[in-house]
Design a protein around this motif. Structure first.
Motif, PDB file in Angstrom:
ATOM      1  N   UNK A  10       1.200  22.329  -2.289  1.00 56.77           N
ATOM      2  CA  UNK A  10       1.665  21.349  -3.271  1.00 56.77           C
ATOM      3  C   UNK A  10       1.070  19.980  -2.942  1.00 56.77           C
ATOM      4  N   UNK A  70       7.962   0.297  -6.849  1.00 55.48           N
ATOM      5  CA  UNK A  70       8.673  -0.436  -5.787  1.00 55.48           C
ATOM      6  C   UNK A  70       7.778  -1.539  -5.236  1.00 55.48           C
ATOM      7  N   UNK A  97      -2.133   8.722  -5.471  1.00 57.43           N
ATOM      8  CA  UNK A  97      -2.028  10.166  -5.219  1.00 57.43           C
ATOM      9  C   UNK A  97      -1.579  10.909  -6.462  1.00 57.43           C
ATOM     10  N   UNK A  98      -0.547  10.380  -7.122  1.00 51.88           N
ATOM     11  CA  UNK A  98      -0.025  11.049  -8.314  1.00 51.88           C
ATOM     12  C   UNK A  98      -1.096  11.149  -9.386  1.00 51.88           C
ATOM     13  N   UNK A 114      -0.401   3.824  -2.662  1.00 49.48           N
ATOM     14  CA  UNK A 114      -1.015   5.104  -2.316  1.00 49.48           C
ATOM     15  C   UNK A 114      -0.245   6.271  -2.921  1.00 49.48           C
ATOM     16  N   UNK A 115       1.052   6.102  -3.117  1.00 52.21           N
ATOM     17  CA  UNK A 115       1.803   7.132  -3.849  1.00 52.21           C
ATOM     18  C   UNK A 115       1.319   7.194  -5.291  1.00 52.21           C
ATOM     19  N   UNK A 155       0.809  -1.217   0.000  1.00 51.24           N
ATOM     20  CA  UNK A 155       0.000   0.000   0.000  1.00 51.24           C
ATOM     21  C   UNK A 155       0.842   1.267   0.000  1.00 51.24           C
ATOM     22  N   UNK A 156       2.075   1.193   0.488  1.00 50.83           N
ATOM     23  CA  UNK A 156       2.881   2.422   0.503  1.00 50.83           C
ATOM     24  C   UNK A 156       3.175   2.858  -0.934  1.00 50.83           C
ATOM     25  N   UNK A 158       8.434  11.809 -10.902  1.00 50.66           N
ATOM     26  CA  UNK A 158       8.168  10.769  -9.901  1.00 50.66           C
ATOM     27  C   UNK A 158       7.482   9.557 -10.521  1.00 50.66           C
ATOM     28  N   UNK A 196       9.919   5.077  -8.439  1.00 47.51           N
ATOM     29  CA  UNK A 196       9.224   5.156  -7.152  1.00 47.51           C
ATOM     30  C   UNK A 196       7.877   4.438  -7.169  1.00 47.51           C
ATOM     31  N   UNK A 237       6.591  17.883 -11.577  1.00 47.37           N
ATOM     32  CA  UNK A 237       7.230  17.011 -10.590  1.00 47.37           C
ATOM     33  C   UNK A 237       6.638  15.595 -10.675  1.00 47.37           C
ATOM     34  N   UNK A 238       5.329  15.516 -10.955  1.00 48.10           N
ATOM     35  CA  UNK A 238       4.708  14.199 -11.106  1.00 48.10           C
ATOM     36  C   UNK A 238       5.300  13.442 -12.290  1.00 48.10           C
ATOM     37  N   UNK A 267       3.670  23.164 -11.921  1.00 46.00           N
ATOM     38  CA  UNK A 267       4.722  22.556 -11.092  1.00 46.00           C
ATOM     39  C   UNK A 267       4.340  21.145 -10.674  1.00 46.00           C
ATOM     40  N   UNK A 268       3.091  20.959 -10.311  1.00 46.72           N
ATOM     41  CA  UNK A 268       2.682  19.633  -9.841  1.00 46.72           C
ATOM     42  C   UNK A 268       2.764  18.613 -10.973  1.00 46.72           C
ATOM     43  N   UNK A 285      -0.219   4.697   6.002  1.00 53.07           N
ATOM     44  CA  UNK A 285       0.291   3.336   5.825  1.00 53.07           C
ATOM     45  C   UNK A 285       1.053   2.852   7.052  1.00 53.07           C
ATOM     46  N   UNK A 301      -3.711  13.772  -8.424  1.00 54.61           N
ATOM     47  CA  UNK A 301      -3.177  15.137  -8.504  1.00 54.61           C
ATOM     48  C   UNK A 301      -3.060  15.625  -9.942  1.00 54.61           C
ATOM     49  N   UNK A 338       6.699  -2.480   4.552  1.00 56.05           N
ATOM     50  CA  UNK A 338       6.117  -1.150   4.330  1.00 56.05           C
ATOM     51  C   UNK A 338       6.700  -0.133   5.297  1.00 56.05           C
ATOM     52  N   UNK A 353      -0.172   9.755   2.672  1.00 54.14           N
ATOM     53  CA  UNK A 353      -0.194   8.317   2.395  1.00 54.14           C
ATOM     54  C   UNK A 353       0.770   7.561   3.295  1.00 54.14           C
ATOM     55  N   UNK A 377       0.078  14.646  -0.624  1.00 56.67           N
ATOM     56  CA  UNK A 377      -0.622  13.361  -0.666  1.00 56.67           C
ATOM     57  C   UNK A 377       0.343  12.205  -0.465  1.00 56.67           C
ATOM     58  N   UNK A 408       0.842  17.270  -4.560  1.00 57.85           N
ATOM     59  CA  UNK A 408       1.565  16.050  -4.934  1.00 57.85           C
ATOM     60  C   UNK A 408       2.488  15.614  -3.796  1.00 57.85           C
TER      61      UNK A 408
END
Lengths: 393, 393
Positions: free
Chosen positions: B211, A259, A220-221, A216-217, A212-213, A251, A256, A247-248, A243-244, B224, A224, B244, B220, B216, B213
Motif C-alpha cells: 500500500x 496542517x 505522496x498522495x 511530503x504527505x 515539509x511534514x 486523506x 491532514x 483511502x487517498x 483501495x489506494x 522529515x 500515488x 515538525x 516521508x 509514502x 499511500x
C-alpha cells in the motif's frame, strides 16, 4: 507555517465486506431509526443497497429509504429528506454513495433540527447548532465528503451551487469497500482522481510553504493516485489500486494535507459556477479550469510551483529558473488530466464554446455581484475570474 | 494490503499560545472538575502549569493538581491519582507533559470508574468499559500518546512494564505549542525522535507491503524528522522544526502509518523489558536494540528493508542485491542514531555490560515465561529474544 486545528473524528472501517459493519456502527453511534439515503439505480443493481439494509436488519434497526440523489445534489431532494425524517422520526442518516449523496445527507441532517429553511446555512444566514448524526458507505472516491466538514448543494432556483462547513457535519463513521468501486465507469473514476488531487492542491498552494511534514504527505498522495489511476483504468477490478484511490480520497479532504498551510479554494469556487450552470461532473470541471488558474497565479510564488513540479509531478528541476520548472509542472498535471480522459478546457468540458455572457454571469455569481473575492494563494476579484474563465474557454 | 480500521478522533489545537485553548476545550468536552496531572518541576518552572491553570480559571473550572509523574510512569502514582479523583469528584483529566504523564492520566481515567485494581487491565484480566474523558497539553514529542489508544505503566512490584490499548483511552483533545519544547534537553529531544521513527517503523515492517499511500506517508515522516532532528539539536528554538517533530509524533502513532499493514512491535516489547529493568529512556532503549532486531529479521523480506533503505534513508539502491541494500539501510539508521547522540548497543545505554542472567530474565518476562511470542514481521520466541539481546549487548 500557520497555526492549525485538526479534527477528523470519523471512524473508518476499510476492506472487503466492510458494508457488513454498517448496522453495528449505526447502533454504536446511537441510531434507532435510520434514513438510508442513496443515488440512482446502481446501488440497487449492485446489491449494495440490499446488503446495507440486511446489516441494519441484523441489528434490528428500522429504516426508511430515500433514493434519487443526483450529481450536484439538489435542494429539493434535501427538503424531501428533511420532511421524511421528521415524519418518520429518523434519528440517524446513512448515506450510500459518493460526495453528492453524502453532501445531501449532511444538508438533511442539519435541516431536520432547524426551524427555518436549510438554505439559510448556505447563504450565511444561520450557523448549525445541532444536527442528526450521520454515517457513510462510500461508493465513489472523489469528494472526500466522508471525512470532511463540508457539504455543497445546488439550489435549482437560480442554479446556485453553494457550500457550508462545520465540524458538526463530520460523519460518525465511513465504511469503505474498494470492491464496490470496481464497476465505476472510467469517466467517473478519472473525475474522482482529479477531485482528490485538487483537494490536496487547494491546500498545497500556500505562502505558508515551509512545513515539509505536510508537504511530503500531500506530494505522496498526488504521486500515488496518479499511478493508481492508470492502473484502475486498465484493470477496473484491481483491488489494491482501487483501495489506494479510495483511502487517498479521504486523506486528501479530512484536513491532514492542510496542517500548517493557508487554503486557496479558488479553483473549486470557479468550478462550482461551471457545474451550477452546466451540470457537469465536478472533477472534470476542476480539470478544465485548473491549468488556467495556475498560469494566472504561479508568479505569486514560483518556487512553490517548482516544488510541486519536482516532488509531486516528477519534473526535472531547472535550477536556473523556478518559473520554468513551475510551468513544466503545470503542463505535466494537464498532461496527466488528458491521459486519463479529462478535459483541460471549458469547450472540451461542455462540448461547445462558452459565450462571453456566460463567463460574465459565472463571474458575477462567483463574486456575489463583485462583492466577494476568492483565493488564498492569490486573491481573485470578479475581473480575475473573468480572465481565468476566458483563458480556459 | 490488510483490511483496517482507522479512528483518530482527538481534536488538535496546534500553534503558538495553544495552551490558552485548554480551558475552552475541557468545557467543550463536558469537564466540570479537572485533575491537572503533570511531571516534575519543569512544568512549574516554565510557567506552563500556571498558564494552563489560568486557562481553566478563565472558564471557571475548578481543578486539583497532581504532579510527580516520572519517566516509565509508576502504578503507585496511578493509584494515587485514582484515589484523588474519587475523593474530589473529578470528571475530566488534563495531562501536561509527554507520554509518561499522558499514559499515567489514561490509566487513572480507566481506574476511577473500575471497581477492581487498575493493573487488571494490563494483565488482561479486564477490558475497559467506561473511563473519564481526558485531554493533553503536550510538552515532549515522542510517545505519540496524545493521539494513540495506548498506555504503558510500570508496576514497581516486580519491575513489570506492561501496555494496554483501547479506543476509549484516546484523548478528546491534544494541545501542542512547539515553543514549549524549546527547552527540552538534547538527549530527550533525540530519544523522542527515535521513538517517533520507531512508531512508524513498527507498522512499516510488514509483509502487507503493497500500500504505497501508507508507505509514502511513513517514509516521508521518517525523512522529515531526521532533517528536523539535526536542525533542533543545533538550534533548540527553531520553531518550524520543533513543530515538525511535534506533529510527526502524533501522526506516527495515531494509526495513520499503519493503514493496510500488520504491525510488528517486537522492538517495543524488547525495550519495555530494558526500561523496566534499568529505568532508561524509552527512545534510547529502542535505539539500542533496533539494529540487532533488524539484522535478526531482515531476511524474512529483504525487499521491504531495501525499500526502507532507499525511500526513508536515502540509501542508493543496489539493484543486484536487495539484501545489501537492506543492510545498508539498517546501518544508515544506526548511523543516524549515533549522530544524534543515541546508543546503538545496550552497554552504551546502561553504561556497563549486561549479564547473561539479566538477558535471560528480560527474555523470561518478555515471553511471559516462554508462553508468549512477539513480532509480526518475524515471530520471536524466548530464544529469539535472548539472541537479539545478546547481539545488542
Amino acid at each position: 507555517m500557520k497555526d492549525f486545528n485538526y479534527y477528523a473524528p470519523t471512524q473508518v472501517a476499510f476492506g472487503r465486506k466492510a458494508e457488513q459493519a454498517t448496522g453495528r456502527l449505526v447502533k454504536q453511534y446511537g441510531g434507532t431509526k435510520v434514513l438510508v439515503h442513496y443515488g440512482g439505480k446502481s446501488a440497487e443493481r449492485s446489491g449494495l443497497l440490499d446488503a446495507v439494509c440486511h446489516a441494519l436488519e441484523a441489528e434490528h434497526l428500522p429504516y426508511v429509504k430515500l433514493g434519487g440523489v443526483v450529481p450536484n445534489p439538489r435542494l429539493s431532494k434535501v427538503h424531501e429528506g428533511i420532511d421524511l425524517c421528521r415524519a418518520e422520526g429518523v434519528d440517524f442518516i446513512l448515506a450510500i454513495g459518493g460526495g453528492s449523496v453524502i453532501d445531501s445527507a449532511k444538508a438533511i441532517s442539519m435541516g431536520v433540527t432547524y426551524e427555518g429553511d436549510v438554505w439559510d446555512f448556505f447563504t450565511h444566514k444561520a450557523e448549525v447548532d445541532t444536527c442528526l448524526p450521520l454515517g457513510a458507505m462510500l461508493t465513489l472516491p472523489a469528494a472526500g465528503s466522508e471525512m470532511s466538514d463540508a457539504t455543497v448543494i445546488t439550489n435549482e432556483d437560480g442554479d446556485l451551487k453553494k457550500d457550508y462547513g462545520s465540524d458538526k457535519l463530520r460523519c460518525k463513521f465511513a465504511v469503505m469497500n474498494p470492491e464496490r468501486t470496481f464497476t465505476l465507469p472510467p469517466y467517473q473514476t478519472a473525475a474522482g482522481v482529479v477531485d482528490i488531487i485538487m483537494h490536496t492542491l487547494e491546500r498545497y498552494f500556500s505562502h505558508d510553504d515551509d512545513m515539509t511534514v505536510t508537504d511530503s504527505i500531500a506530494e505522496s498522495l498526488i504521486r500515488t493516485v496518479q499511478d493508481s489511476a492508470f492502473k484502475v483504468l486498465q484493470q477496473p477490478d484491481n483491488y489494491l489500486h482501487r483501495a489506494q484511490i479510495m483511502w487517498a480520497s479521504s486523506l486528501s479532504h479530512n484536513g491532514l494535507t492542510g496542517c500548517g498551510t493557508t487554503s486557496d479554494w479558488a479553483t473549486h469556487f470557479l468550478e462550482h459556477e461551471l457545474s451550477g450552470m452546466f451540470d457537469v461532473t465536478h472533477g472534470a470541471g476542476l480539470a478544465a479550469v485548473w491549468g488556467s488558474w495556475a498560469r494566472y497565479v504561479y508568479l505569486e510564488n514560483p518556487t512553490r510551483f517548482a516544488q510541486f513540479a519536482v516532488n509531486a509531478m516528477g519534473v526535472r528541476n531547472n535550477f536556473k529558473s523556478a518559473e520554468e520548472t513551475a510551468l513544466a509542472g503545470i503542463e505535466a498535471l494537464e498532461r496527466f488530466f488528458r491521459a486519463i480522459g479529462m478535459p483541460t478546457s471549458i469547450h472540451e468540458l461542455i462540448g461547445r464554446e462558452i459565450t462571453d455572457e456566460e463567463i460574465r454571469e459565472m463571474s458575477r455569481k462567483c463574486s456575489y455581484d463583485g462583492t466577494h473575492s476568492i483565493g488564498g494563494f492569490k486573491v481573485l476579484n470578479r475581473e480575475d475570474m473573468e480572465h481565468i474563465y476566458r483563458a480556459a474557454r
